[in-house]
Design a protein around this motif. Structure first.
Motif, short mmCIF file in Angstrom:
data_model
loop_
_atom_site.label_atom_id
_atom_site.label_comp_id
_atom_site.label_asym_id
_atom_site.label_seq_id
_atom_site.Cartn_x
_atom_site.Cartn_y
_atom_site.Cartn_z
N SER A 1 47.86 34.50 44.73
CA SER A 1 46.86 33.56 44.63
C SER A 1 46.19 33.48 43.15
N LEU A 2 45.84 32.51 42.68
CA LEU A 2 44.96 32.58 41.27
C LEU A 2 43.69 32.07 41.56
N ASN A 3 43.26 31.76 42.59
CA ASN A 3 41.85 31.49 42.85
C ASN A 3 41.31 31.90 44.09
N ILE A 16 44.32 28.82 47.59
CA ILE A 16 45.59 28.32 47.72
C ILE A 16 46.65 29.69 47.49
N ASN A 17 47.48 30.03 48.55
CA ASN A 17 48.29 31.19 48.43
C ASN A 17 49.87 30.55 47.96
N THR A 37 44.94 37.35 39.59
CA THR A 37 46.01 37.04 40.37
C THR A 37 45.77 38.25 41.50
N ASN A 38 45.42 37.68 42.76
CA ASN A 38 45.68 38.60 44.05
C ASN A 38 46.99 38.59 44.65
N THR A 52 45.46 41.69 39.59
CA THR A 52 45.47 41.92 38.02
C THR A 52 45.06 40.78 37.34
N ILE A 53 44.57 40.97 36.25
CA ILE A 53 43.91 39.85 35.12
C ILE A 53 44.69 39.50 34.12
#
Length: 199
Positions: A62-64, A68-69, A94-95, A110-111
């Motif tokens: 997910s980026l948020n 939203i996965n 990012t999770n 990570t970022i």
């Protein structure tokens, strides 16, 4: 586990064997891409790749923050991949979430930053007009909303000779007699380059 039954005369019988596994450990997620430690990308096409320490049943990213996965795929349930080619410029956390067959859930993050845009340049001086002196000031502004400006340079002979501007600070230069074209360039740390011209 084995189960025994004894009667009052101490006669025993093994009636059943049950083999079971206790696994409460979540899968450990190693992030391969985007590379950890605030990696910057000059493209909106990003590969998401992780490796698990044990077999996973499903992985998403997910980026948020999980609103939203996005599902990832794997050929061996250890290495998981997904590609996203429509990420807008910006800074992202990012999770990664993975479950094993028993429902144990692991997470890692990570970022990274996407920056596809070059710095914006505005030349304040010189303007497209006549000057009575050959020593001219070069005044400009540079803005970059992404990773930040890296270097600046200019040319008065269509790039045959380029002069680097120390720290991208306003400076002076000597113009030749006649009509001259000033070409001014700036890039960011991802080498997104922008150029502008004044005649």
């Amino acid at each position: 586990a084995e189960f025994y039954v004894f009667d009052v005369n101490n006669n025993s019988n093994l009636t059943e064997k049950v083999v079971f596994v206790v696994d409460t450990a979540p899968p450990i997620i190693t992030i391969n891409s985007p590379q950890p430690n605030n990696t910057n990308y000059s493209t909106s096409n990003v590969l998401f790749n992780i490796t698990l320490d044990s077999t996973g049943q499903a992985c998403v990213y997910s980026l948020n923050g999980g609103t939203i996965n996005i599902s990832m795929s794997s050929a061996n349930n250890i290495n998981w991949n997904a590609t996203n080619s429509s990420i807008a410029d910006g800074l992202y956390t990012t999770n990664f979430y993975c479950n094993d067959a028993l429902g144990n859930s692991g997470i890692n993050s990570t970022i990274f930053r996407i920056d596809t845009m070059p710095p914006e340049i505005v030349i304040i001086h010189p303007q497209a007009t006549n000057y009575t002196t050959s020593s001219l000031s070069l005044n400009f502004t540079i803005t970059d909303s992404g990773v930040g400006k890296d270097s600046c340079w200019y040319s008065t002979n269509n790039g045959i000779t380029n002069t680097t501007i120390s720290n991208c600070q306003n400076t002076t230069f000597t113009a030749s007699q006649g009509t001259a074209t000033l070409s001014f360039y700036a890039n960011d740390t991802l080498n997104n380059i922008n150029g502008t011209k004044n005649v």
